[in-house]
Design a protein around this motif. Structure first.
Motif, PDB file in Angstrom:
ATOM      1  N   LEU A   1      15.325 -28.221  -6.602  1.00 51.40           N
ATOM      2  CA  LEU A   1      13.890 -27.674  -7.230  1.00 51.40           C
ATOM      3  C   LEU A   1      13.559 -29.436  -7.859  1.00 51.40           C
ATOM      4  CD1 LEU A   1      14.512 -24.650  -8.950  1.00 51.40           C
ATOM      5  CD2 LEU A   1      13.505 -25.100  -6.608  1.00 51.40           C
ATOM      6  N   ASP A   2      12.484 -29.378  -8.104  1.00 50.22           N
ATOM      7  CA  ASP A   2      11.767 -30.683  -8.703  1.00 50.22           C
ATOM      8  C   ASP A   2      11.944 -30.820 -10.191  1.00 50.22           C
ATOM      9  OD1 ASP A   2      10.135 -28.731  -9.633  1.00 50.22           O
ATOM     10  OD2 ASP A   2       8.214 -29.519  -9.004  1.00 50.22           O
ATOM     11  N   ARG A   3      12.875 -30.285 -10.839  1.00 45.48           N
ATOM     12  CA  ARG A   3      13.041 -30.493 -12.369  1.00 45.48           C
ATOM     13  C   ARG A   3      14.639 -30.792 -12.380  1.00 45.48           C
ATOM     14  NH1 ARG A   3       9.110 -26.465 -15.598  1.00 45.48           N
ATOM     15  NH2 ARG A   3       7.527 -26.701 -14.118  1.00 45.48           N
TER      16      ARG A   3
ATOM     17  N   LEU B   1      10.750 -25.316 -19.005  1.00 46.02           N
ATOM     18  CA  LEU B   1      10.118 -24.361 -17.975  1.00 46.02           C
ATOM     19  C   LEU B   1       8.922 -24.005 -18.436  1.00 46.02           C
ATOM     20  CD1 LEU B   1      13.113 -21.728 -17.710  1.00 46.02           C
ATOM     21  CD2 LEU B   1      12.997 -24.101 -16.608  1.00 46.02           C
ATOM     22  N   ASP B   2       8.068 -24.054 -17.478  1.00 46.77           N
ATOM     23  CA  ASP B   2       6.542 -23.584 -17.477  1.00 46.77           C
ATOM     24  C   ASP B   2       6.380 -21.984 -17.597  1.00 46.77           C
ATOM     25  OD1 ASP B   2       5.796 -26.171 -17.283  1.00 46.77           O
ATOM     26  OD2 ASP B   2       5.237 -25.959 -15.258  1.00 46.77           O
TER      27      ASP B   2
ATOM     28  N   VAL C   1      10.657 -21.958 -12.887  1.00 42.60           N
ATOM     29  CA  VAL C   1      11.954 -22.928 -13.028  1.00 42.60           C
ATOM     30  C   VAL C   1      11.610 -24.294 -12.527  1.00 42.60           C
ATOM     31  CG1 VAL C   1      14.553 -23.210 -12.602  1.00 42.60           C
ATOM     32  CG2 VAL C   1      13.590 -20.781 -13.324  1.00 42.60           C
ATOM     33  N   GLY C   2      11.209 -24.299 -11.522  1.00 45.22           N
ATOM     34  CA  GLY C   2      10.704 -25.309 -10.541  1.00 45.22           C
ATOM     35  C   GLY C   2      10.243 -24.929  -9.154  1.00 45.22           C
TER      36      GLY C   2
END
Length: 111
Positions: free
Chosen positions: A61-63, A69-70, A40-41
């Motif tokens: 978080l950074d997003r 999402l990755d 998620v981040g």
């Protein structure tokens, strides 16, 4: 190799063997299990800040909430997606598959 004419044939045979070995045989790999995870981040924080976390704490978080999402397979980035709800459970809908050449160029791996 006493005869010079043998060298090109031997080299050609090695090339042929390599191309056969490199040919994709996905049937052979079909039963291999992979660990798939979704990130998620992330963030970095000092240990002191981590120790002060409690119920109701929020970690930024950074997003952005709208970012994809990755999706990782065994720690290697393979796709990007978004969260969906499937029968009351979380799921991930793949929105973009990472191109194999792009994956190698910017090889990202998580531990």
């Amino acid at each position: 190799m006493s005869d010079i004419s043998e060298a090109p044939k031997a080299a050609r045979d090695r090339r042929d063997a390599k191309s056969i070995a490199a040919a994709p045989n996905f049937d052979l790999l079909a039963g291999v299990s992979l660990r798939v995870s979704v990130e998620v981040g992330s963030t970095s924080m000092a240990l002191a800040d981590l120790l002060t976390l409690g119920e109701g704490s929020v970690v930024e978080l950074d997003r952005a909430a709208t970012d994809l999402l990755d999706i990782y397979a065994n720690g290697t980035l393979i796709a990007k997606g978004e969260i969906v709800s499937v029968d009351g459970r979380y799921g991930i809908q793949v929105a973009e598959v990472v191109a194999p050449d792009r994956a190698l160029a910017g090889f990202e791996r998580r531990a």
